[in-house]
Write an enzyme that holds these catalytic residues in place. Structure first.
Site, PDB file in Angstrom:
ATOM      1  N   GLU A 317       0.822  -1.211   0.000  1.00  0.00           N
ATOM      2  CA  GLU A 317       0.000   0.000   0.000  1.00  0.00           C
ATOM      3  C   GLU A 317       0.860   1.268   0.000  1.00  0.00           C
ATOM      4  O   GLU A 317       0.643   2.180   0.793  1.00  0.00           O
ATOM      5  CB  GLU A 317      -0.958  -0.019   1.189  1.00  0.00           C
ATOM      6  CG  GLU A 317      -1.879  -1.226   1.155  1.00  0.00           C
ATOM      7  CD  GLU A 317      -2.932  -1.251   2.262  1.00  0.00           C
ATOM      8  OE1 GLU A 317      -2.664  -0.703   3.339  1.00  0.00           O
ATOM      9  OE2 GLU A 317      -4.004  -1.825   2.020  1.00  0.00           O
ATOM     10  N   ASP A 391      -8.306  -9.100   4.214  1.00  0.00           N
ATOM     11  CA  ASP A 391      -8.071  -7.962   5.102  1.00  0.00           C
ATOM     12  C   ASP A 391      -9.125  -7.837   6.198  1.00  0.00           C
ATOM     13  O   ASP A 391     -10.001  -6.983   6.101  1.00  0.00           O
ATOM     14  CB  ASP A 391      -8.041  -6.672   4.262  1.00  0.00           C
ATOM     15  CG  ASP A 391      -7.538  -5.490   5.062  1.00  0.00           C
ATOM     16  OD1 ASP A 391      -7.031  -5.697   6.165  1.00  0.00           O
ATOM     17  OD2 ASP A 391      -7.660  -4.355   4.571  1.00  0.00           O
ATOM     18  N   GLU A 419     -12.427  -1.989  11.916  1.00  0.00           N
ATOM     19  CA  GLU A 419     -12.435  -1.293  10.628  1.00  0.00           C
ATOM     20  C   GLU A 419     -13.573  -1.774   9.727  1.00  0.00           C
ATOM     21  O   GLU A 419     -14.231  -0.977   9.072  1.00  0.00           O
ATOM     22  CB  GLU A 419     -11.078  -1.517   9.925  1.00  0.00           C
ATOM     23  CG  GLU A 419     -11.012  -0.925   8.533  1.00  0.00           C
ATOM     24  CD  GLU A 419      -9.662  -1.159   7.862  1.00  0.00           C
ATOM     25  OE1 GLU A 419      -8.757  -1.751   8.490  1.00  0.00           O
ATOM     26  OE2 GLU A 419      -9.516  -0.737   6.695  1.00  0.00           O
TER      27      GLU A 419
HETATM   28  O1  GCW Z   1      -6.914  -2.948   6.442  1.00  0.00           O
HETATM   29  C1  GCW Z   1      -5.981  -2.155   5.817  1.00  0.00           C
HETATM   30  C2  GCW Z   1      -6.304  -0.801   6.303  1.00  0.00           C
HETATM   31  C3  GCW Z   1      -5.124   0.120   6.331  1.00  0.00           C
HETATM   32  C4  GCW Z   1      -3.976  -0.569   7.020  1.00  0.00           C
HETATM   33  C5  GCW Z   1      -3.648  -1.844   6.268  1.00  0.00           C
HETATM   34  C6  GCW Z   1      -2.543  -2.652   6.914  1.00  0.00           C
HETATM   35  C7  GCW Z   1      -2.262   0.349   8.393  1.00  0.00           C
HETATM   36  O2  GCW Z   1      -7.325  -0.272   5.516  1.00  0.00           O
HETATM   37  O3  GCW Z   1      -5.513   1.282   7.010  1.00  0.00           O
HETATM   38  O4  GCW Z   1      -2.855   0.253   7.135  1.00  0.00           O
HETATM   39  O5  GCW Z   1      -4.761  -2.667   6.242  1.00  0.00           O
HETATM   40  O6  GCW Z   1      -2.856  -3.573   7.617  1.00  0.00           O
HETATM   41  O7  GCW Z   1      -1.389  -2.353   6.688  1.00  0.00           O
END
Ligand code: GCW
Length: 722
Positions: A317, A391, A419
């Site tokens: 990311e 995720d 989240e």
């Molecule tokens: O779930 C995603 C989130 C990001 C997060 C990423 C991760 C810290 O949307 O906000 O970043 O995972 O786990 O690295």
């Protein structure tokens, strides 16, 4: 009648005294959730009477910070639970003494010659035994280490908080995992990525001089459940945390945590040698880069001798990483590992990596990227892997890296902060979700190769073990934004200590310590908590659906979303609904990432007839008219799941309302308000998803499923606010 001046003054004084009394009474009694599960409220009278004879004095010699903390905790806890002080004593001079410490700190414990037994329990384990010392019956809480004794003291307090007998104890406890960590995604400006309970607890501006007393309460709460590590900053890391200035601040925090057995870790930005060191590159194979990290590690360990190590999100990311320089994750992890190895530090390398190649399946990315390095990581590297391959969704199958890298030290990463589970607005007890994951059988070495066994090191003789949870804590008075979500912090700690403990036990403990001793009320609350996760799956993402969330903030439904720059951030990429059906084909006819699982798991998931229905649309693209095991069509079944989720929230609201005289008014009202939001959201989820999917299925909603109130355009137009 005329009053004298004296009388008037007296009246004023009385009025003031009354006002102060009420003020104090209300502050003392404030049920704002701050005290978490360490409330120590007065126990019911029968319990007090039965405990009293076994709590005649506290014999906890020693002046170290840990022993002082231990003594204070026990003295406060016992006094408040029993409504009477338990005096501290130097020696055992009566029945009912509580003797606590290590063979070094307590001559009594030394005299028991328990060295071997304590050694068997490891440095953090403890024994609690009722026995006779000289002429007196006493309770001994002993460990090899002072922190182990502190854990024992918290265990002992928990026995009373949960109304367990303490008359004849024979407890042997040791943590099954070594690193039991909270990962904080806290930014240096005080914000928290995916945090829904206020601001960061770390007051960077005031540190190191001003230390918020709340830090101690954070440490107490963690120690009470055995958490022994805290990664302070966001994995999307700011390199500034590694400057001398911040190291001083971090050292101050570490100083507060240390007596409670908590070591600090930091997220390291891979490009720090460039950002801070002025180097031209952060290439892990460049000798200057490796030297920079070594020097940095030395500097940190000088300030914080028990520093835990680095947590790293690399090439994920947008974060920098070794691949930026044509190197591998292995090169990156091992270079950092060499920097901390002389200090016995570890590197926790995150497996949350995925590329954006055309036509690929994100669920298979981490395995493809990391599995080939099995057996090659340095001995002080752990791979931190999210429980599922995508995720932190409401439901995912276990990540195929568990069982897929037998020669690598694997450490599950859970997300305690919600989240994808309604932020801090939805009551969801996550222990059941984590249990489901831990119980999953990887079949890596045949039947019974559960994720628990991968995690606790017993399957592959892993040297370092651990578990991490992304914290849900913040500056909100109740720490977690929603009173019930404290239970997820609690549950995480309990599972990290012992990944075999069952969800009901955790729920019951937490309820007794936090909310009520009333049996009937407690039973209702436990049922609600244990059902809650399945209910959320029902109203958000039933039958293996996933990632239907609004872009960016991930709150609320947006299955139509297709505007993210990366297609694997778009819900349409995941559900693939069309005129024929819905779901992601991950079998041989599709992405075939199911092949990353061992047999027979692979076949079980691959076959439409044997795939568990709760993962159906995770692995298969299924026709709308496909017959489910219930005999209903897939479309009808999806609709009924959504409705069931909504019904559950409605019923839970009624159950909660009916408990208004069983729970203190403050917390009752706060939770009631949250449940209103949860109901609104559940309906929104059902209606938005069904209205949208119906444009493909072209089928009516089955009987018993309520008609949505709005049009698809209306659902699309408005993001839920929270
Ligand atoms: O779930 C995603 C989130 C990001 C997060 C990423 C991760 C810290 O949307 O906000 O970043 O995972 O786990 O690295």
């Amino acid at each position: 009648m005329r009053t004298t001046v004296r009388q008037r003054i007296r009246r004023c004084q009385t009025a003031r005294a009354v006002a102060i009394f009420f003020l104090l009474a209300t502050t003392v009694k404030a049920e704002d959730g701050y005290r978490l599960w360490l409330r120590y409220d007065l126990l019911p009278q029968p319990a007090i009477s039965s405990y009293r004879p076994h709590l005649a004095s506290l014999v906890v010699p020693g002046s170290s910070a840990t022993l002082v903390a231990l003594r204070t905790e026990l003295a406060n806890g016992c006094a408040r639970l029993l409504g009477a002080t338990v005096p501290a004593a130097v020696g055992v001079d009566r029945d009912g003494a509580i003797v606590v410490g290590t063979p070094q700190s307590s001559s009594y414990i030394n005299s028991l010659k328990w060295d071997r037994q304590l050694a068997d329990l490891g440095p953090e384990g403890f024994r609690i035994r009722s026995l006779r010392l000289g002429n007196h019956s006493v309770t001994v809480i002993a460990s090899q280490s002072e922190v182990g004794a502190l854990y024992g003291a918290f265990y002992f307090l928990r026995l009373m908080q949960t109304l367990q007998p303490i008359a004849s104890l024979n407890v042997r406890e040791r943590p099954r995992l070594q690193l039991r960590m909270l990962d904080h995604w806290d930014n240096l400006d005080g914000s928290i990525e995916r945090g829904y309970a206020g601001k960061s607890l770390w007051n960077w501006n005031g540190l190191p001089d001003r230390i918020d007393p709340r830090l101690r309460d954070y440490a107490r709460a963690n120690a009470s459940i055995g958490i022994n590590g805290s990664a302070l900053n966001n994995v999307n890391a700011n390199a500034q945390i590694l400057t001398a200035d911040y190291i001083r601040k971090v050292a101050a925090i570490a100083g507060v945590f240390r007596p409670y057995g908590i070591r600090v870790f930091l997220s390291a930005r891979f490009s720090a040698p460039i950002d801070l060191g002025g180097l031209k590159t952060a290439d892990p194979l460049d000798p200057d880069v490796a030297a920079w990290w070594k020097t940095k590690a030395n500097e940190i360990y000088k300030a914080i001798p028990d520093f835990g190590g680095f947590l790293v999100k690399a090439n994920s990311e947008g974060q920098p990483g070794p691949r930026t320089y044509g190197r591998t994750h292995l090169d990156g992890a091992n270079m950092l590992a060499a920097a901390v190895a002389p200090h016995h530090g570890v590197v926790i390398w995150r497996a949350f990596v995925y590329d954006n190649k055309p036509g690929y399946d994100r669920a298979g990315a981490a395995y493809a990227e990391l599995q080939p390095f099995d057996g090659k990581f340095a001995p002080n590297v752990l791979l931190q892997v999210k429980n599922g391959p995508i995720d932190f969704q409401p439901r995912e199958p276990f990540h195929p890296l568990f069982g897929g890298m037998p020669k690598t030290q694997m450490m599950p990463e859970f997300q305690i902060t919600q989240e994808y589970l309604g932020f801090s607005n939805h009551l969801v007890f996550l222990a059941t979700m984590w249990r489901e994951f831990l119980n999953s059988d990887t079949y890596a070495k045949g039947r019974g190769s559960t994720v628990t066994k991968v995690t606790n090191g017993s399957l592959d003789h892993q040297r370092i073990t651990g578990m991490a949870g992304v914290a849900n804590t913040g500056s909100d008075r109740n720490w977690t934004g929603h009173d019930f979500l404290q239970s997820n912090w609690y549950a995480f700690g309990r599972l990290a200590w012992n990944p075999d403990v069952d969800s009901r036990t955790i729920a019951n403990e937490w309820i007794a310590m936090t909310l009520t001793h009333d049996r009937v009320t407690a039973a209702t609350l436990a049922r609600i908590m244990l059902e809650s996760r399945e209910a959320v799956v029902d109203y958000m993402t039933p039958l293996g659906l996933h990632h239907l969330f609004w872009g960016g903030h991930h709150y609320g439904p947006a299955p139509w979303w297709n505007t993210e720059p990366r297609n694997d951030w778009n819900p349409v990429y995941y559900h693939r609904a069309n005129a024929e059906g819905i779901g992601f084909d991950r079998t041989a006819t599709g992405s075939n990432t199911v092949s990353q699982y061992h047999q027979p798991v692979r076949d079980q998931f691959s076959n439409l007839n044997t795939c568990p229905e709760n993962f159906l649309l995770w692995f298969h693209h299924v026709a709308w008219d496909h017959r489910m095991r219930s005999g209903r069509t897939l479309w009808d079944e999806i609709a009924r799941h959504y409705q069931r989720g909504v019904d559950w929230v409605r019923a839970t609201r009624r159950d909660w309302d009916a408990l208004s005289d069983k729970i203190d008014p403050e917390r009752h009202a706060a939770v009631a308000k949250k449940l209103t939001i949860q109901e609104r959201d559940a309906i929104w989820w059902k209606d938005a998803c069904l209205t949208y999917f119906q444009t493909f299925s072209k089928r009516p909603l089955p009987a018993g499923v309520e008609q949505p109130a709005k049009t698809l355009e209306e659902y699309k137009a408005k993001s839920l606010t929270w």
